[in-house]
Design a protein around this motif. Structure first.
Motif, PDB file in Angstrom:
ATOM      1  N   UNK A   1      -5.448  -1.629  -5.712  1.00 53.54           N
ATOM      2  CA  UNK A   1      -4.860  -2.731  -6.482  1.00 53.54           C
ATOM      3  C   UNK A   1      -3.528  -3.154  -5.883  1.00 53.54           C
ATOM      4  N   UNK A   2      -2.706  -2.192  -5.496  1.00 53.09           N
ATOM      5  CA  UNK A   2      -1.420  -2.541  -4.897  1.00 53.09           C
ATOM      6  C   UNK A   2      -1.614  -3.180  -3.521  1.00 53.09           C
TER       7      UNK A   2
ATOM      8  N   UNK B   1       0.806  -1.212   0.000  1.00 51.03           N
ATOM      9  CA  UNK B   1       0.000   0.000   0.000  1.00 51.03           C
ATOM     10  C   UNK B   1       0.841   1.265   0.000  1.00 51.03           C
ATOM     11  N   UNK B   2       2.065   1.170   0.540  1.00 52.72           N
ATOM     12  CA  UNK B   2       2.966   2.327   0.509  1.00 52.72           C
ATOM     13  C   UNK B   2       3.269   2.714  -0.936  1.00 52.72           C
ATOM     14  N   UNK B   3       3.602   1.709  -1.754  1.00 55.09           N
ATOM     15  CA  UNK B   3       3.883   1.981  -3.167  1.00 55.09           C
ATOM     16  C   UNK B   3       2.634   2.477  -3.885  1.00 55.09           C
TER      17      UNK B   3
ATOM     18  N   UNK C   1       6.755   5.935  -9.686  1.00 51.49           N
ATOM     19  CA  UNK C   1       6.582   4.688 -10.425  1.00 51.49           C
ATOM     20  C   UNK C   1       6.706   3.503  -9.482  1.00 51.49           C
ATOM     21  N   UNK C   2       5.733   2.574  -9.595  1.00 51.61           N
ATOM     22  CA  UNK C   2       5.677   1.451  -8.650  1.00 51.61           C
ATOM     23  C   UNK C   2       6.870   0.508  -8.777  1.00 51.61           C
ATOM     24  N   UNK C   3       7.492   0.418  -9.944  1.00 56.71           N
ATOM     25  CA  UNK C   3       8.660  -0.453 -10.080  1.00 56.71           C
ATOM     26  C   UNK C   3       9.799   0.039  -9.186  1.00 56.71           C
TER      27      UNK C   3
END
Length: 403
Positions: A283-284, A164-166, A176-178
């Motif tokens: 979603x994350x 959830x942090x990302x 960017x989540x990556x």
């Protein structure tokens, strides 16, 4: 109102009766259906063929090698009269490994459906580990079922919070989540190294970098095999249940519709009144829930404690990326891909008698080669479908000549 496609939409475009021009919709429907089945199958076949070539170049017999791996997986237990005496034990190990792979695959697949790449499943998996071992070794006064439920639930929520942090950073500042998930992976690794390392606050008494062992009441019950020898635990059914939940959420809920809409086109989804930021975060978080659940089940199912060496060596969530790609982000595809990779990891492990046929170095490298080839080929939909259609055209040629 959704209408079913016409029956002739399933007919390959080059086999439409003369005089009828196949429509764009018909071609698209066919290629989508063919790609959903053909691409994963051909991807696995090509990966194993290329792996066999590598084995042959290294001076080994690829057929003997693959047969040894197959026997090491325990899948020969499904063939009456041909299975070895230890086939049941090997199959139990394969399914134990496949259990977290299913959940790790779902952790990647759910984020993919929202247009994000969750490469941080490893860190989320570790959070499930950490929380489960703390709960399982601390609240020992609770009844067994309550302790198991609490450890699994909090472990999964730990993974959700970490992912959830990302998701929050993606939704608020566009990070960017990556990048953020890779950073969170390393933070999770070194947090565990600190907590359970020598002189760490949660290290077991002594000089060994281990955590406390969880209570016997927190261990998942074994339903097949010897509990002392790591028989198959009920976490396998939990993973199966999560596959059903994944399918139901994506296909039968408003949340799933919004997640898929954002994944297809965020701007169009925003124009349609869908909160893109909210869905990025959810979603994350849901992806992290699956990964954290995988870690908690692994810990309660057969690991029972954490060693810092295991933290640095674990790659289970990275294999989950290949599982999601090969499974094309579907529940059923993820199940079969997890079984395939679980079998590959078990069949090439150093515990198997199959290593009398080939060296451990070859086994480990072959496993990595096939994983890499799957990731390489899985994006080659166009090439694989071209080869598939070429095969059909070659078969159709003699029939047309005879006509």
């Amino acid at each position: 109102m959704n209408e079913r496609p016409p029956v002739d939409a399933l007919i390959p475009p080059d086999e439409v009766p003369p005089g009828n021009v196949p429509s764009v919709a018909r071609r698209l429907a066919f290629y989508q259906r063919a790609g959903g089945i053909v691409v994963p199958f051909m991807t696995a076949v090509l990966a194993f063929v290329m792996g066999g070539i590598v084995v042959a170049v290294s001076g080994h017999n690829p057929f003997t090698t693959y047969w040894g791996i197959f026997k090491g997986t325990g899948l020969d237990w499904l063939i009456p009269g041909l299975h070895a005496s230890d086939a049941a034990t090997n199959l139990q190990q394969t399914l134990i490994v496949a259990t977290p792979l299913m959940l790790a695959g779902l952790a990647v697949a759910f984020a993919f459906r929202c247009g994000m790449f969750n490469i941080g499943g490893q860190g989320q998996y570790f959070l499930g580990w950490y929380v489960a071992v703390i709960v399982g070794s601390t609240f020992t006064g609770l009844p067994g079922p309550v302790l198991i439920f609490l450890a699994i639930t909090l472990g999964a929520l730990g993974g959700a919070a970490w992912a959830g942090i990302a998701g929050f950073l993606k939704a608020t500042v566009g990070a960017h989540e990556v990048i953020t998930t890779i950073m969170l992976n390393w933070i999770a690794i070194w947090v565990g190294d600190y907590l359970f390392g020598v002189n760490g606050p949660l290290q077991v008494a002594g000089f060994n970098p281990f955590s406390e062992t969880i209570s016997d009441k927190a261990k998942l019950p074994v339903f097949w095999g010897d509990p002392v020898l790591q028989g198959l635990h009920i976490g396998f059914f939990i993973a199966i249940g999560m596959l059903v939940v994944y399918w139901a959420v994506l296909n039968r809920t408003t949340l799933g519709y919004e997640v898929r809409a954002v994944g297809f086109n965020p701007e169009a989804a925003r124009y349609g009144g869908i909160s893109v930021r909210r869905n990025y975060f959810l979603a994350m978080a849901i992806s992290g829930f699956f990964a954290g659940l995988a870690g908690a089940i692994d810990l309660l199912g057969w690991k029972f404690q954490i060693a810092t060496a295991d933290i640095h060596q674990s790659q289970i969530a990275f294999v989950g990326i290949a599982v999601a790609l090969l499974g094309r982000n579907t529940a059923l595809g993820t199940f079969f891909a997890a079984i395939l990779f679980g079998a590959l990891l078990t069949g090439t492990s150093t515990r198997n008698d199959a290593l009398t046929i080939f060296s451990p170095e070859l086994a480990g490298n072959l496993s990595l080669i096939i994983q890499g080839l799957v990731v390489l080929f899985v994006g080659a939909d166009v090439l694989i479908l071209y080869l598939w259609n070429a095969r059909r055209k070659l078969r159709a040629g003699p029939r047309k000549a005879q006509a």
